[in-house]
Design a protein around this motif. Structure first.
Motif, PDB file in Angstrom:
ATOM      1  N   TYR A  98       0.834  -1.206   0.000  1.00  0.00           N
ATOM      2  CA  TYR A  98       0.000   0.000   0.000  1.00  0.00           C
ATOM      3  C   TYR A  98       0.868   1.255   0.000  1.00  0.00           C
ATOM      4  O   TYR A  98       0.608   2.210  -0.749  1.00  0.00           O
ATOM      5  CB  TYR A  98      -0.916  -0.026   1.223  1.00  0.00           C
ATOM      6  N   GLU A  99       1.896   1.258   0.822  1.00  0.00           N
ATOM      7  CA  GLU A  99       2.780   2.427   0.896  1.00  0.00           C
ATOM      8  C   GLU A  99       3.531   2.635  -0.413  1.00  0.00           C
ATOM      9  O   GLU A  99       3.650   3.767  -0.908  1.00  0.00           O
ATOM     10  CB  GLU A  99       3.764   2.253   2.048  1.00  0.00           C
ATOM     11  N   GLU A 100       4.021   1.563  -0.987  1.00  0.00           N
ATOM     12  CA  GLU A 100       4.779   1.672  -2.239  1.00  0.00           C
ATOM     13  C   GLU A 100       3.905   2.215  -3.363  1.00  0.00           C
ATOM     14  O   GLU A 100       4.311   3.110  -4.115  1.00  0.00           O
ATOM     15  CB  GLU A 100       5.334   0.295  -2.614  1.00  0.00           C
ATOM     16  N   VAL A 101       2.684   1.690  -3.492  1.00  0.00           N
ATOM     17  CA  VAL A 101       1.791   2.127  -4.560  1.00  0.00           C
ATOM     18  C   VAL A 101       1.332   3.562  -4.327  1.00  0.00           C
ATOM     19  O   VAL A 101       1.268   4.374  -5.258  1.00  0.00           O
ATOM     20  CB  VAL A 101       0.586   1.164  -4.668  1.00  0.00           C
ATOM     21  N   PHE A 102       1.017   3.900  -3.089  1.00  0.00           N
ATOM     22  CA  PHE A 102       0.551   5.260  -2.784  1.00  0.00           C
ATOM     23  C   PHE A 102       1.611   6.295  -3.134  1.00  0.00           C
ATOM     24  O   PHE A 102       1.323   7.314  -3.769  1.00  0.00           O
ATOM     25  CB  PHE A 102       0.177   5.342  -1.302  1.00  0.00           C
ATOM     26  N   LEU A 103       2.843   6.050  -2.723  1.00  0.00           N
ATOM     27  CA  LEU A 103       3.914   7.007  -2.986  1.00  0.00           C
ATOM     28  C   LEU A 103       4.223   7.121  -4.479  1.00  0.00           C
ATOM     29  O   LEU A 103       4.739   8.146  -4.930  1.00  0.00           O
ATOM     30  CB  LEU A 103       5.164   6.614  -2.212  1.00  0.00           C
ATOM     31  N   GLU A 104       3.921   6.076  -5.244  1.00  0.00           N
ATOM     32  CA  GLU A 104       4.098   6.152  -6.692  1.00  0.00           C
ATOM     33  C   GLU A 104       2.967   6.933  -7.343  1.00  0.00           C
ATOM     34  O   GLU A 104       3.190   7.731  -8.267  1.00  0.00           O
ATOM     35  CB  GLU A 104       4.178   4.736  -7.281  1.00  0.00           C
TER      36      GLU A 104
END
Length: 323
Positions: free
Chosen positions: A81-87
C-alpha cells in the motif's frame, strides 16, 4: 426522467448495474448488458495488481490462520500500500486508494485510485499503463466508481456477509487510520502544490457554509429566520421548548398523549374561571374580578337578563361595573 432514474440500477435492462457501481462484472465481456466505460474519470482501476499471500486468501475464506502468518500478511499489505501510494502521488493529489479483499476472478487484487482532478488521473493512467510490477504487466483503465460508499459491502463491514469472499460488492482491505494519515501527511509535505489546493478547497467549503448560514438566518449576523424554523421555535416557547425531555416528533403514541394532556391542562389553567358557570367561585371576589377583566361583554349580558341564581353576584357586578 424514468431512464435517468433507473440508470445503473436493477431495473435497467440495458446497462450493467454491477459494472456501474463497482467497475467490474463477473461475466466480463460475456455480460448480456452494456459496460459503459468512461472516457475520463477521477478514478482509475488497476486489475489484479495486488497478489494476496496464501495467509490472506485463507483468512478471506474464513480459515483459521496462525498469528505469525497473519502479522506477516498485514506487513506485506502495508508495504504494498505504501509503495503504490507514494508512486501514485507523483502524478497528482490522491483522494482515496482502495485495495479489494475479494477473491473472485473479476475482483481479485483490484486496486482503485481516486484523484481530486481528472487530468491527474489521466496522467497516472498514461504513465502506469504497460509498466511491469512484480513481473506482471499492468493494464490500467478508467473506472465509473467515484463514490465507494455505494460500492462497498455493508454486511462485510459489519462482519456478517453471507456471500463471503466471493461477494460481488467491494470488500475493502482494512488500512489503519494512523497509517493512512501518515501517508497523506507525507504527500502534502513533499508536494507543496497539493497543500495549496487543499487549503483553497477548505476556504471554498467554509465560504459555502457561511453563505448558507447567512441565507438561513444562522450565526451572529442576525439574518431573517426561515418561516418554518420560526414557527417551530414559537411553538417550543409556548410549550416548554428545550425544557421538555421528550421530542414530540420522536415520541411514542403514549408519550404524545401524555404531552397533549399536559399542554391542555396548562392552557386550561391559564384561562380565567367563569364564576357565573361554576357555583364554587360565586363568593370569591378575586375570581369574579378576574372574570370581569377578561369578559366584560359577557358580564353585561348576564346582568341585562335577570335570571342569576346568586343575588350577591348580581349586586357585586352592578357595583363594580356601575351599570
Amino acid at each position: 426522467d424514468r431512464l435517468a432514474r433507473i440508470f445503473g440500477t436493477e431495473e435497467d435492462k440495458v446497462n450493467c448495474p454491477f459494472y456501474f457501481k463497482i467497475g467490474a462484472c463477473r461475466h466480463g465481456d460475456q455480460c448480456t448488458k452494456l459496460h459503459n466505460k468512461p472516457y475520463l474519470s477521477q478514478t482509475i482501476i488497476i486489475p489484479h495488481m495486488y497478489e494476496n499471500p496464501p495467509a490472506a486468501i485463507a483468512l478471506a475464506e474464513g480459515t483459521r490462520v496462525p498469528e505469525d502468518a497473519l502479522k506477516e500478511a498485514i506487513r506485506h499489505f502495508e508495504d504494498f500500500y505504501e509503495e503504490v501510494f507514494l508512486e501514485l502521488v507523483k502524478y497528482g493529489e490522491v483522494e482515496e486508494l482502495n485495495v479489494l479483499d475479494n477473491i473472485g476472478d473479476h475482483m481479485l487484487g483490484n486496486v482503485y485510485a481516486k484523484y481530486y482532478r481528472e487530468e491527474d488521473a489521466e496522467r497516472a493512467l498514461k504513465a502506469l499503463n504497460g509498466r511491469y510490477y512484480a513481473g506482471r504487466i499492468l493494464h490500467c483503465e478508467y473506472s465509473p466508481v467515484t463514490d465507494f460508499r455505494e460500492a462497498r459491502c455493508r454486511q462485510y463491514e459489519e462482519g456478517s456477509c453471507s456471500r463471503g469472499c466471493y461477494c460481488n460488492f467491494m470488500h475493502l482491505k482494512h488500512v489503519s487510520r494512523s497509517f493512512k494519515k501518515s501517508l497523506f501527511r507525507q504527500m502534502y509535505e513533499e508536494f507543496e502544490e497539493y497543500s495549496k489546493r487543499r487549503k483553497e478547497r477548505m476556504k471554498r467549503r467554509d465560504r459555502r457554509s457561511n453563505s448558507k448560514g447567512r441565507r438561513g438566518g444562522g450565526g451572529d449576523r442576525g439574518g431573517r429566520q426561515p418561516r418554518r424554523e420560526k414557527r417551530s421555535r414559537s411553538r417550543d416557547k409556548d410549550r416548554g421548548g428545550k425544557g421538555d425531555k421528550i421530542d414530540f416528533r420522536r415520541a411514542t403514541s403514549e408519550e404524545r398523549r401524555k404531552m397533549i394532556e399536559k399542554w391542555n391542562e396548562e392552557e386550561f389553567n391559564q384561562q380565567p374561571v367563569n364564576p357565573l358557570a361554576n357555583p364554587n367561585y360565586l363568593g370569591n371576589e378575586a375570581a369574579i374580578q378576574q372574570f370581569i377583566d377578561f369578559n366584560p361583554v359577557n358580564v353585561e349580558q348576564y346582568i341585562q337578563f335577570p335570571g342569576g341564581q346568586n343575588q350577591f353576584l348580581r349586586r357585586y357586578l352592578h357595583q363594580k361595573l356601575k351599570l
